[in-house]
Each structure stands twice: as structure tokens, then as C-alpha cells.
Design a protein around this motif. Structure first.
Motif, PDB file in Angstrom:
ATOM      1  N   GLU A   1      21.348  21.873  65.412  1.00 17.81           N
ATOM      2  CA  GLU A   1      21.540  23.170  66.062  1.00 17.81           C
ATOM      3  C   GLU A   1      22.988  23.635  66.016  1.00 17.81           C
ATOM      4  OE1 GLU A   1      20.045  22.449  69.934  1.00 17.81           O
ATOM      5  OE2 GLU A   1      17.922  22.603  69.335  1.00 17.81           O
ATOM      6  N   ASN A   2      23.921  22.684  65.921  1.00 12.86           N
ATOM      7  CA  ASN A   2      25.345  23.024  65.875  1.00 12.86           C
ATOM      8  C   ASN A   2      25.919  22.936  64.462  1.00 12.86           C
ATOM      9  OD1 ASN A   2      26.575  23.241  68.859  1.00 12.86           O
ATOM     10  ND2 ASN A   2      24.902  21.747  68.860  1.00 12.86           N
ATOM     11  N   LEU A   3      25.020  22.999  63.485  1.00 12.74           N
ATOM     12  CA  LEU A   3      25.400  23.062  62.074  1.00 12.74           C
ATOM     13  C   LEU A   3      26.243  21.873  61.628  1.00 12.74           C
ATOM     14  CD1 LEU A   3      26.300  26.868  61.863  1.00 12.74           C
ATOM     15  CD2 LEU A   3      24.089  25.759  61.497  1.00 12.74           C
ATOM     16  N   LEU A   4      25.937  20.697  62.177  1.00 11.47           N
ATOM     17  CA  LEU A   4      26.596  19.462  61.760  1.00 11.47           C
ATOM     18  C   LEU A   4      25.632  18.671  60.891  1.00 11.47           C
ATOM     19  CD1 LEU A   4      28.320  18.373  65.084  1.00 11.47           C
ATOM     20  CD2 LEU A   4      29.386  19.447  63.108  1.00 11.47           C
ATOM     21  N   GLN A   5      26.049  18.358  59.690  1.00 14.11           N
ATOM     22  CA  GLN A   5      25.177  17.654  58.760  1.00 14.11           C
ATOM     23  C   GLN A   5      25.388  16.151  58.881  1.00 14.11           C
ATOM     24  OE1 GLN A   5      25.629  18.860  54.701  1.00 14.11           O
ATOM     25  NE2 GLN A   5      23.946  17.576  53.952  1.00 14.11           N
ATOM     26  N   LEU A   6      24.315  15.427  59.130  1.00 11.90           N
ATOM     27  CA  LEU A   6      24.370  13.971  59.255  1.00 11.90           C
ATOM     28  C   LEU A   6      23.980  13.328  57.929  1.00 11.90           C
ATOM     29  CD1 LEU A   6      22.649  13.528  62.745  1.00 11.90           C
ATOM     30  CD2 LEU A   6      25.101  13.644  62.238  1.00 11.90           C
ATOM     31  N   ASN A   7      24.807  12.402  57.470  1.00  8.00           N
ATOM     32  CA  ASN A   7      24.534  11.684  56.221  1.00  8.00           C
ATOM     33  C   ASN A   7      23.772  10.409  56.559  1.00  8.00           C
ATOM     34  OD1 ASN A   7      24.496  10.403  53.756  1.00  8.00           O
ATOM     35  ND2 ASN A   7      26.612  10.896  53.259  1.00  8.00           N
ATOM     36  N   VAL A   8      22.454  10.457  56.436  1.00  9.09           N
ATOM     37  CA  VAL A   8      21.606   9.330  56.823  1.00  9.09           C
ATOM     38  C   VAL A   8      21.876   8.110  55.961  1.00  9.09           C
ATOM     39  CG1 VAL A   8      19.222   8.581  57.205  1.00  9.09           C
ATOM     40  CG2 VAL A   8      19.859  10.961  57.604  1.00  9.09           C
ATOM     41  N   THR A   9      22.270   8.306  54.707  1.00  8.15           N
ATOM     42  CA  THR A   9      22.513   7.166  53.811  1.00  8.15           C
ATOM     43  C   THR A   9      23.700   6.322  54.276  1.00  8.15           C
ATOM     44  OG1 THR A   9      23.917   8.532  52.364  1.00  8.15           O
ATOM     45  CG2 THR A   9      21.558   8.410  51.858  1.00  8.15           C
ATOM     46  N   LYS A  10      24.608   6.913  55.045  1.00 11.37           N
ATOM     47  CA  LYS A  10      25.755   6.169  55.553  1.00 11.37           C
ATOM     48  C   LYS A  10      25.530   5.599  56.947  1.00 11.37           C
ATOM     49  CE  LYS A  10      29.387   8.465  52.886  1.00 11.37           C
ATOM     50  NZ  LYS A  10      30.693   9.180  52.965  1.00 11.37           N
ATOM     51  N   MET A  11      24.421   5.975  57.564  1.00 12.89           N
ATOM     52  CA  MET A  11      24.126   5.462  58.899  1.00 12.89           C
ATOM     53  C   MET A  11      23.579   4.043  58.827  1.00 12.89           C
ATOM     54  SD  MET A  11      22.338   8.695  60.783  1.00 12.89           S
ATOM     55  CE  MET A  11      23.220  10.209  61.054  1.00 12.89           C
ATOM     56  N   LYS A  12      23.934   3.234  59.816  1.00 12.61           N
ATOM     57  CA  LYS A  12      23.465   1.864  59.881  1.00 12.61           C
ATOM     58  C   LYS A  12      22.963   1.564  61.294  1.00 12.61           C
ATOM     59  CE  LYS A  12      25.137   1.402  55.723  1.00 12.61           C
ATOM     60  NZ  LYS A  12      24.241   1.403  54.535  1.00 12.61           N
ATOM     61  N   GLU A  13      22.005   0.667  61.361  1.00 16.67           N
ATOM     62  CA  GLU A  13      21.503   0.211  62.656  1.00 16.67           C
ATOM     63  C   GLU A  13      21.628  -1.303  62.714  1.00 16.67           C
ATOM     64  OE1 GLU A  13      17.638   0.739  65.607  1.00 16.67           O
ATOM     65  OE2 GLU A  13      17.358   0.838  63.440  1.00 16.67           O
ATOM     66  N   MET A  14      22.217  -1.802  63.785  1.00 16.26           N
ATOM     67  CA  MET A  14      22.361  -3.250  63.965  1.00 16.26           C
ATOM     68  C   MET A  14      21.651  -3.664  65.248  1.00 16.26           C
ATOM     69  SD  MET A  14      25.810  -5.605  63.952  1.00 16.26           S
ATOM     70  CE  MET A  14      26.306  -5.168  65.627  1.00 16.26           C
ATOM     71  N   VAL A  15      20.790  -4.652  65.137  1.00 12.07           N
ATOM     72  CA  VAL A  15      19.979  -5.100  66.260  1.00 12.07           C
ATOM     73  C   VAL A  15      20.445  -6.484  66.693  1.00 12.07           C
ATOM     74  CG1 VAL A  15      17.660  -5.638  67.075  1.00 12.07           C
ATOM     75  CG2 VAL A  15      18.006  -3.780  65.431  1.00 12.07           C
ATOM     76  N   VAL A  16      20.852  -6.603  67.938  1.00 12.91           N
ATOM     77  CA  VAL A  16      21.252  -7.891  68.507  1.00 12.91           C
ATOM     78  C   VAL A  16      20.078  -8.404  69.339  1.00 12.91           C
ATOM     79  CG1 VAL A  16      22.893  -9.092  69.987  1.00 12.91           C
ATOM     80  CG2 VAL A  16      23.665  -7.169  68.569  1.00 12.91           C
ATOM     81  N   ASP A  17      19.480  -9.486  68.891  1.00  5.30           N
ATOM     82  CA  ASP A  17      18.255  -9.993  69.524  1.00  5.30           C
ATOM     83  C   ASP A  17      18.382 -11.497  69.720  1.00  5.30           C
ATOM     84  OD1 ASP A  17      15.747 -10.543  70.446  1.00  5.30           O
ATOM     85  OD2 ASP A  17      14.670  -9.572  68.807  1.00  5.30           O
ATOM     86  N   PHE A  18      18.444 -11.944  70.975  1.00  2.00           N
ATOM     87  CA  PHE A  18      18.589 -13.366  71.281  1.00  2.00           C
ATOM     88  C   PHE A  18      17.268 -14.024  71.683  1.00  2.00           C
ATOM     89  CE2 PHE A  18      22.958 -11.795  72.244  1.00  2.00           C
ATOM     90  CZ  PHE A  18      23.610 -12.518  71.243  1.00  2.00           C
ATOM     91  N   ARG A  19      16.177 -13.334  71.493  1.00  2.00           N
ATOM     92  CA  ARG A  19      14.881 -13.937  71.802  1.00  2.00           C
ATOM     93  C   ARG A  19      14.553 -15.051  70.823  1.00  2.00           C
ATOM     94  NH1 ARG A  19      10.885  -9.006  71.563  1.00  2.00           N
ATOM     95  NH2 ARG A  19      12.019  -8.858  69.576  1.00  2.00           N
ATOM     96  N   LYS A  20      13.816 -16.066  71.298  1.00  2.00           N
ATOM     97  CA  LYS A  20      13.430 -17.167  70.420  1.00  2.00           C
ATOM     98  C   LYS A  20      12.407 -16.707  69.401  1.00  2.00           C
ATOM     99  CE  LYS A  20      14.407 -20.856  73.749  1.00  2.00           C
ATOM    100  NZ  LYS A  20      13.857 -22.027  74.505  1.00  2.00           N
ATOM    101  N   SER A  21      11.420 -15.956  69.850  1.00  2.00           N
ATOM    102  CA  SER A  21      10.412 -15.419  68.939  1.00  2.00           C
ATOM    103  C   SER A  21      10.751 -13.962  68.663  1.00  2.00           C
ATOM    104  CB  SER A  21       9.009 -15.531  69.550  1.00  2.00           C
ATOM    105  OG  SER A  21       8.953 -14.870  70.793  1.00  2.00           O
ATOM    106  N   LYS A  22      11.059 -13.675  67.414  1.00  2.00           N
ATOM    107  CA  LYS A  22      11.511 -12.334  67.055  1.00  2.00           C
ATOM    108  C   LYS A  22      10.536 -11.695  66.077  1.00  2.00           C
ATOM    109  CE  LYS A  22      16.298 -13.900  67.396  1.00  2.00           C
ATOM    110  NZ  LYS A  22      17.592 -14.026  66.695  1.00  2.00           N
TER     111      LYS A  22
END
Length: 207
Positions: free
Chosen positions: A48-69
Motif C-alpha cells: 500500500e505504501n509502494l515499497l517493493q519487497l524482494n522475496v528472493t532475498k528474504m530468509k526465515e530462521m527457525v529456532v526449535d529446541f524440541r526433541k521431536s521436530k
């Protein structure tokens, strides 16, 4: 740029820094609705504010300390899945999904080693000790101790030893000591005591 978009709750918030925003979410019992809704709201606000997001440069990091993942489902933005990574560089610090600091230590070590070459070159030109000291503080100490208040107390013993050996090598080359102002991190006494920094200070003072 993103100052107009505000969101903060007990489990999710938007961490803003210039043009490098990060969405942080704490997921409990598989309840990801608020986190994913925040992502969608941010994407919609950017559009809506005319900002273009570059999805190819986006990253997601998941921190998961569960035993069963179970494999996490990636966030989808504009029909594209955001890549899930095991480590991510944010504001000059290497983070990983185990909250360990070996990757960051490797990066610090390599950068400091590359700058050690320039210190040696300056010494070969018979540069005065005052200039060498200034170069050491501004170029090398700033590299080694950057964000040390965050990772200094959490690194493994072998990583701390690597940095201590590197620092000793630099100090031996310089025959000088750091300014104490560079060696006093703003953290609790207990966390500071357990980090590699006290031994480094003793090393400097003895040089």
C-alpha cells in the motif's frame, strides 16, 4: 522508511533498522497465527505504501529446541516461499538456529586475520607505534569486539581459545595494549566474567 509500521506484543514484534526489518515471533504449542498474520500485515502495508519487497532475498530462521521436530512450513509471500536457513547474518552478526556462535566466531576470526596483514605491512614501513596503536584500535579491535556484549559469554571454549590466540598474536606484533574503554562491555558482571574478555584484558595489560 518503516517507521510508520508499528507492532509489538508479548509473542511477536517487528525489529526495524533502516531498510533491514526483521519479524520476530515466539511460537508456542504450534500457534503460528499471530506470527504469520504479522507477516501478512507487513506485506500488505508495504504494498500500500509502494515499497517493493524482494522475496528472493528474504530468509526465515527457525529456532526449535524440541526433541521431536517436524519440518516447519515456510512463509509464503506473493506466491513465493521464503527460504528457510540454518544461519543468518543480521547487522554484522552471524546468528544460527542453535543459538551457538561458532559461525560468528569464524567470521570474526577471518576478518581479523585479513586485517592483521595490513598491520604487518604498516610495521614493515616503520610506522610509529602511536599510529600502529591507532590502527589497531580502530580497525582490528573494532572487528574482534563488535557486538561482543551479545556473543562474548555464549561462545564455546574452543572458539574463545581461537580468539584469544589471535588477540595474543596481534598484541605480540604491536607490543601495545588496547584502550580499556574498548574492553568494558555493557553487560552483567556474571555474564562478563564467563566470557573470553577478562582473559583478553589480562593479556593486554601484561603486554
Amino acid at each position: 522508511m518503516f517507521s510508520d509500521f508499528q507492532y509489538h506484543s508479548e509473542t511477536s514484534h517487528l525489529q526495524k533498522h533502516s531498510d533491514d526489518p526483521v519479524i520476530v515471533g515466539c511460537v508456542e504449542n504450534g500457534q503460528e497465527d499471530e506470527y504469520r498474520d504479522l507477516v501478512e500485515r507487513f506485506v500488505r502495508w508495504s504494498r500500500e505504501n509502494l515499497l517493493q519487497l524482494n522475496v528472493t532475498k528474504m530468509k526465515e530462521m527457525v529456532v526449535d529446541f524440541r526433541k521431536s521436530k517436524s519440518p516447519p512450513s515456510p512463509v509464503c509471500i506473493s506466491g513465493k516461499d521464503v527460504e528457510i536457513v540454518s544461519s543468518y547474518r543480521f547487522l554484522g552478526v552471524q546468528l544460527d538456529n542453535k543459538l551457538e556462535w561458532s559461525i560468528n566466531t569464524d567470521a570474526v576470526y577471518k576478518k581479523a586475520m585479513s586485517r592483521l596483514y595490513f598491520l604487518r605491512r604498516l610495521r614493515s614501513f616503520s610506522v610509529c607505534s602511536r599510529m600502529l596503536h591507532m590502527f589497531y584500535q580502530s580497525v582490528m579491535a573494532s572487528t574482534i569486539f563488535f557486538a561482543a556484549v551479545c556473543w562474548g559469554a555464549g561462545i564455546k571454549a574452543k572458539d574463545a581459545n581461537r580468539l584469544n590466540k589471535l588477540i595474543k598474536r596481534q598484541v605480540d606484533k604491536l607490543r601495545s595494549s588496547f584502550s580499556s574503554r574498548l574492553l568494558q562491555p555493557r553487560c552483567s558482571k556474571e555474564r562478563y566474567r564467563k566470557s573470553f574478555l577478562p582473559s583478553a584484558i589480562r593479556l593486554y595489560n601484561s603486554s
